[in-house]
Scaffold this active site. Sequence first.
Site, PDB file in Angstrom:
ATOM      1  CE1 TYR A 136      45.194  40.331  39.529  1.00  0.00           C
ATOM      2  CE2 TYR A 136      44.072  39.180  37.760  1.00  0.00           C
ATOM      3  CZ  TYR A 136      44.323  39.349  39.104  1.00  0.00           C
ATOM      4  OH  TYR A 136      43.712  38.522  40.008  1.00  0.00           O
ATOM      5  CE  LYS A 186      51.105  46.287  53.780  1.00  0.00           C
ATOM      6  NZ  LYS A 186      50.608  46.013  55.130  1.00  0.00           N
ATOM      7  CG  ASP A 219      47.606  44.979  56.369  1.00  0.00           C
ATOM      8  OD1 ASP A 219      47.102  46.061  55.991  1.00  0.00           O
ATOM      9  OD2 ASP A 219      48.629  44.933  57.079  1.00  0.00           O
ATOM     10  CG  ASP A 243      41.661  38.048  42.347  1.00  0.00           C
ATOM     11  OD1 ASP A 243      40.535  37.635  42.015  1.00  0.00           O
ATOM     12  OD2 ASP A 243      42.646  37.297  42.556  1.00  0.00           O
ATOM     13  CG  ASP A 247      37.766  35.107  46.062  1.00  0.00           C
ATOM     14  OD1 ASP A 247      37.240  35.678  45.078  1.00  0.00           O
ATOM     15  OD2 ASP A 247      38.307  33.991  45.985  1.00  0.00           O
TER      16      ASP A 247
HETATM   17  C1  IPM Z   1      38.300  36.647  39.134  1.00  0.00           C
HETATM   18  C2  IPM Z   1      39.204  35.479  38.867  1.00  0.00           C
HETATM   19  C3  IPM Z   1      40.194  35.881  37.770  1.00  0.00           C
HETATM   20  C4  IPM Z   1      40.996  37.064  38.277  1.00  0.00           C
HETATM   21  C5  IPM Z   1      41.139  34.758  37.333  1.00  0.00           C
HETATM   22  C6  IPM Z   1      40.403  33.503  36.938  1.00  0.00           C
HETATM   23  C7  IPM Z   1      42.044  35.214  36.203  1.00  0.00           C
HETATM   24  O1  IPM Z   1      39.865  35.076  40.015  1.00  0.00           O
HETATM   25  O2  IPM Z   1      37.568  37.057  38.212  1.00  0.00           O
HETATM   26  O3  IPM Z   1      38.314  37.156  40.260  1.00  0.00           O
HETATM   27  O4  IPM Z   1      42.006  36.886  38.951  1.00  0.00           O
HETATM   28  O5  IPM Z   1      40.584  38.181  38.000  1.00  0.00           O
HETATM   29 MN    MN Z   2      39.207  36.147  41.809  1.00  0.00          MN
END
Ligand code: IPM
Ligand code: MN
Length: 375
Positions: A136, A186, A219, A243, A247
């Site tokens: 990042y 990893k 993974d 990140d 999700d």
């Molecule tokens: C999150 C989002 C952000 C990230 C993006 C929008 C920059 O995906 O907060 O997870 O990658 O951190």
């Molecule tokens: Mn994200």
Amino acid sequence: MSHSLAVLPGDGVGPEVVAAALTVLDAAEEKFGFSTERVEVPLGADHYLATGELLTEEAVGSLRGHDAILFGAIGSPKVTPGILERGIILALRAAMTQAINLRPVRLYPGVPTPIAGLTPERCDLVIVRENTEGAYVARGSTVHAGTPAQVAVQESVNTWYAIERAVDFAFRLASARRKKLTLCHKTNVLVEAGKLWLAVMDEVGARYPDVEQDYVHVDAMCMHLPVSPDRFDVVVTDNLFGDIVTDLGAVLQGGLGVAASGNLNIDGTSPSMFEPIHGSAPDIAGRGWANPAGACLSMAMMLGHLGEGEAAAAVESATTSVLADLPALAGEGMGASTAELGERIAERLRDGSAPQVTGSLMNDLAAVMNGLRHG
Ligand code: IPM
Ligand code: MN
């Protein structure tokens, strides 16, 4: 007690979910006898297109004066990807030294999950994402641009300093919880960064002998997380892996619309920032289809962080009990609009009818922040 808040609704569904969260905050203030002073900050796509401004020095200066930041979402198809994300969200995380991105993965009672057979008892973990570096930092270079020989170098920066900060926080959090910390990385391929993370785990871990340590490749994490989330208590990982796996974690909880996060400043120099982990979802913006639960639960984390623990737990309980009644967790099938859900959660908070959620993360977090303050 009054808290000063900067509110950044942002783009797409951001303003819709933030408005709902503020309706719930109003109810929490009434019920628990505290107040907030709110200043809305118009950062986002429209402001950028009108003024060319992203996060300015001046905005940083004024944001720094607040006790916390409540954030919606940023990103728009009208702006080249990366400009707003890097220029606002990542710039804010960096400017406010929000070293930790704390992302709970908790399935609440009655909330539907796409993972067959998963129960709340088996899904209660917290992901500690290092929030300032790794890939990042977005450094690198391109050579031979526009030719078939184009080369892209994309660097990842990993410092002992930032890793130690995240790992120490994660050990503290694990100490306050079920005493297990898993490093997710990893190390078999990213050997240089991996060596550093492992060395920090070793050194910091020696200070927390009662916390069990585990290691899982990223993974493999994508396989273990949906199938056996009960293997995990606290997971610490780098910015990019964090990140991605959060999700996936959100899916276990019922979807992106439900998941909350806190970008924590842990040195007391600047405010922390609380945001749902979903994005601006421009495809459904303006329809009232976004689930405000992620924003409400992020707001609850904010209240916990501001020392309003009782209100935080009540917002968490009211939000999750409303979620449990919905026919679908997002989109047209939700059976109520974003704003209506905000009202419904506020109502349930006022009448106190939601079953109390037990073992709230807020308590663990309060213990950790207290420990950090007092050395
Ligand atoms: C999150 C989002 C952000 C990230 C993006 C929008 C920059 O995906 O907060 O997870 O990658 O951190
Ligand atoms: Mn994200």
